[in-house]
Design a protein around this motif. Structure first.
Motif, mmCIF file in Angstrom:
data_model
loop_
_atom_site.group_PDB
_atom_site.id
_atom_site.type_symbol
_atom_site.label_atom_id
_atom_site.label_comp_id
_atom_site.label_asym_id
_atom_site.label_seq_id
_atom_site.Cartn_x
_atom_site.Cartn_y
_atom_site.Cartn_z
ATOM 1 N N GLU A 1 3.861 50.747 68.488
ATOM 2 C CA GLU A 1 3.391 49.408 68.837
ATOM 3 C C GLU A 1 4.527 48.388 68.736
ATOM 4 O O GLU A 1 4.646 47.477 69.573
ATOM 5 N N ALA A 2 5.378 48.515 67.713
ATOM 6 C CA ALA A 2 6.518 47.600 67.579
ATOM 7 C C ALA A 2 7.478 47.747 68.761
ATOM 8 O O ALA A 2 7.996 46.756 69.288
ATOM 9 N N MET A 3 7.705 48.979 69.194
ATOM 10 C CA MET A 3 8.570 49.202 70.350
ATOM 11 C C MET A 3 7.955 48.600 71.612
ATOM 12 O O MET A 3 8.657 48.006 72.438
ATOM 13 N N GLU A 4 6.624 48.722 71.764
ATOM 14 C CA GLU A 4 5.962 48.138 72.933
ATOM 15 C C GLU A 4 6.051 46.614 72.911
ATOM 16 O O GLU A 4 6.299 45.979 73.940
ATOM 17 N N ARG A 5 5.869 45.996 71.708
ATOM 18 C CA ARG A 5 5.986 44.536 71.617
ATOM 19 C C ARG A 5 7.400 44.075 71.953
ATOM 20 O O ARG A 5 7.592 43.059 72.646
ATOM 21 N N SER A 6 8.392 44.811 71.469
ATOM 22 C CA SER A 6 9.774 44.453 71.775
ATOM 23 C C SER A 6 10.040 44.559 73.274
ATOM 24 O O SER A 6 10.702 43.701 73.862
ATOM 25 N N GLU A 7 9.502 45.588 73.901
ATOM 26 C CA GLU A 7 9.698 45.749 75.334
ATOM 27 C C GLU A 7 9.015 44.631 76.115
ATOM 28 O O GLU A 7 9.569 44.087 77.081
ATOM 29 N N LYS A 8 7.810 44.236 75.678
ATOM 30 C CA LYS A 8 7.110 43.128 76.335
ATOM 31 C C LYS A 8 7.884 41.820 76.183
ATOM 32 O O LYS A 8 7.960 41.019 77.121
ATOM 33 N N ALA A 9 8.454 41.594 74.988
ATOM 34 C CA ALA A 9 9.234 40.372 74.767
ATOM 35 C C ALA A 9 10.456 40.352 75.690
ATOM 36 O O ALA A 9 10.817 39.310 76.252
ATOM 37 N N LYS A 10 11.116 41.501 75.860
ATOM 38 C CA LYS A 10 12.260 41.561 76.768
ATOM 39 C C LYS A 10 11.837 41.249 78.194
ATOM 40 O O LYS A 10 12.528 40.522 78.920
ATOM 41 N N GLN A 11 10.691 41.788 78.599
ATOM 42 C CA GLN A 11 10.208 41.515 79.956
ATOM 43 C C GLN A 11 9.885 40.037 80.139
ATOM 44 O O GLN A 11 10.185 39.449 81.185
ATOM 45 N N LEU A 12 9.274 39.412 79.107
ATOM 46 C CA LEU A 12 8.950 37.986 79.207
ATOM 47 C C LEU A 12 10.216 37.145 79.328
ATOM 48 O O LEU A 12 10.270 36.177 80.100
ATOM 49 N N ARG A 13 11.243 37.481 78.531
ATOM 50 C CA ARG A 13 12.503 36.728 78.618
ATOM 51 C C ARG A 13 13.139 36.871 80.002
ATOM 52 O O ARG A 13 13.645 35.897 80.573
ATOM 53 N N ALA A 14 13.080 38.099 80.539
ATOM 54 C CA ALA A 14 13.645 38.297 81.877
ATOM 55 C C ALA A 14 12.854 37.512 82.919
ATOM 56 O O ALA A 14 13.431 36.911 83.835
ATOM 57 N N MET A 15 11.512 37.470 82.775
ATOM 58 C CA MET A 15 10.686 36.721 83.718
ATOM 59 C C MET A 15 10.956 35.221 83.619
ATOM 60 O O MET A 15 10.975 34.507 84.635
ATOM 61 N N ARG A 16 11.181 34.714 82.406
ATOM 62 C CA ARG A 16 11.489 33.290 82.247
ATOM 63 C C ARG A 16 12.813 32.935 82.917
ATOM 64 O O ARG A 16 12.935 31.893 83.586
ATOM 65 N N LYS A 17 13.819 33.790 82.729
ATOM 66 C CA LYS A 17 15.103 33.540 83.376
ATOM 67 C C LYS A 17 14.954 33.543 84.894
ATOM 68 O O LYS A 17 15.510 32.697 85.596
ATOM 69 N N TYR A 18 14.171 34.501 85.395
ATOM 70 C CA TYR A 18 13.967 34.574 86.836
ATOM 71 C C TYR A 18 13.208 33.351 87.335
ATOM 72 O O TYR A 18 13.521 32.796 88.391
ATOM 73 N N GLY A 19 12.194 32.902 86.559
ATOM 74 C CA GLY A 19 11.443 31.708 86.942
ATOM 75 C C GLY A 19 12.316 30.457 86.936
ATOM 76 O O GLY A 19 12.177 29.583 87.799
ATOM 77 N N LYS A 20 13.232 30.365 85.983
ATOM 78 C CA LYS A 20 14.138 29.218 85.950
ATOM 79 C C LYS A 20 15.052 29.214 87.172
ATOM 80 O O LYS A 20 15.320 28.162 87.768
ATOM 81 N N LYS A 21 15.526 30.394 87.572
ATOM 82 C CA LYS A 21 16.359 30.470 88.766
ATOM 83 C C LYS A 21 15.577 30.042 90.000
ATOM 84 O O LYS A 21 16.082 29.321 90.860
ATOM 85 N N LEU A 22 14.308 30.490 90.073
ATOM 86 C CA LEU A 22 13.487 30.103 91.216
ATOM 87 C C LEU A 22 13.259 28.596 91.252
ATOM 88 O O LEU A 22 13.307 27.968 92.309
ATOM 89 N N SER A 23 13.011 27.992 90.075
ATOM 90 C CA SER A 23 12.795 26.544 90.033
ATOM 91 C C SER A 23 14.047 25.780 90.442
ATOM 92 O O SER A 23 13.982 24.778 91.159
ATOM 93 N N ASN A 24 15.222 26.281 90.038
ATOM 94 C CA ASN A 24 16.469 25.635 90.452
ATOM 95 C C ASN A 24 16.654 25.723 91.963
ATOM 96 O O ASN A 24 17.073 24.751 92.613
ATOM 97 N N CYS A 25 16.341 26.884 92.522
ATOM 98 C CA CYS A 25 16.441 27.030 93.974
ATOM 99 C C CYS A 25 15.480 26.083 94.675
ATOM 100 O O CYS A 25 15.804 25.486 95.707
ATOM 101 N N TYR A 26 14.282 25.922 94.109
ATOM 102 C CA TYR A 26 13.291 25.020 94.705
ATOM 103 C C TYR A 26 13.786 23.570 94.658
ATOM 104 O O TYR A 26 13.617 22.799 95.605
ATOM 105 N N ILE A 27 14.426 23.202 93.546
ATOM 106 C CA ILE A 27 14.950 21.836 93.414
ATOM 107 C C ILE A 27 16.057 21.594 94.442
ATOM 108 O O ILE A 27 16.127 20.544 95.088
ATOM 109 N N PHE A 28 16.942 22.596 94.629
ATOM 110 C CA PHE A 28 18.005 22.451 95.615
ATOM 111 C C PHE A 28 17.435 22.344 97.024
ATOM 112 O O PHE A 28 17.941 21.599 97.870
ATOM 113 N N ALA A 29 16.350 23.090 97.269
ATOM 114 C CA ALA A 29 15.720 23.000 98.582
ATOM 115 C C ALA A 29 15.123 21.616 98.805
ATOM 116 O O ALA A 29 15.198 21.042 99.901
#
Length: 242
Positions: free
Chosen positions: A105-133
């Motif tokens: 369960e600890a390994m699964e939580r760590s993996e989920k946290a990594k996925q959330l961090r990656a999704m946040r970074k990707y969302g920030k990139k998308l928002s920056n692209c939207y602002i530039f547009a």
């Protein structure tokens, strides 16, 4: 040997072979040396040869005992539903299972946290692209500038209201007592008018020649000008005031 035979006869029981299951076999032929009669074929100091001789002897005993067991109709294979008691207790196995579960369960939580961090970074990139547009479409978004100017006008109106209101009574009293800003550095510099103005000059006061004043040769001199009491006198005055 006589004593050993006597002890053997004392505890030896005449039971059937099924109860005893003992097999006596001699030295087995070595498939490499192909010799069984030579006693020096196995070196007792050589661990590998000694263990291999035990292994071959156990194999020969099994090959001799299995046909006898089958002849007596005794099963020699373990059934599929055979129950064998574990060396470890059920409680200990439950603890191990729980520990493995928490680790997973600890390994699964760590993996989920990594996925959330990656999704946040990707969302920030998308928002920056939207602002530039949107920056490229700024000419089509003039209504936002109008709203901004109206909000700034409201802020200016509120600031003017604050200025008209003025400071409170406490602030006005402090301004009257201590001043209220303005230029402080160099405020005591002389000007041409103040330098030429000598209306407040008094020669008697400047040269210490007024009434009750003594000259340089008098008794009082400069000491007469200092009317402040001494330190001890001031301390006594303070203690009396208390």
């Amino acid at each position: 040997q006589d004593g050993l035979k006597q002890c053997l006869s004392e505890f030896k029981q005449q039971l059937a072979w099924v109860e005893r299951l003992d097999v006596t076999s001699g030295q087995v032929v070595d498939p490499v040396l192909q010799s069984a009669s030579d006693k020096d074929a196995v070196d007792p100091e050589n661990d590998f040869q000694r263990e291999m001789s035990f292994y071959r002897q156990a194999q020969a005993a099994v090959l001799e005992a299995l046909p006898r067991l089958r002849k007596l109709q005794i099963p020699t294979r373990r059934p599929d539903d055979y129950f064998a008691e574990m060396a470890k207790s059920d409680q200990q196995m439950q603890k191990i299972r729980q520990k493995l579960k928490t680790k997973q369960e600890a390994m699964e939580r760590s993996e989920k946290a990594k996925q959330l961090r990656a999704m946040r970074k990707y969302g920030k990139k998308l928002s920056n692209c939207y602002i530039f547009a949107l920056a490229g479409l700024s000419d089509k978004l003039d209504f936002l500038d109008e709203e901004q100017t109206s909000s700034q006008g409201n802020k200016k109106g509120s600031a003017s209201q604050q200025i008209k209101k003025g400071p409170n009574a406490k602030r006005r009293y402090k301004n009257q007592k201590f001043g209220f800003g303005g230029k402080k550095k160099g405020s005591k510099w002389n000007t041409k008018e103040s330098f030429n103005d000598v209306s407040s000059f008094r020669s008697k006061v400047a040269h210490n020649k007024g009434p009750g004043k003594a000259g340089k040769g008098g008794k009082g001199g400069k000491k007469a000008l200092n009317k402040r009491p001494g330190k001890r006198a001031r301390q006594k005055m303070k203690s009396r005031a208390r």
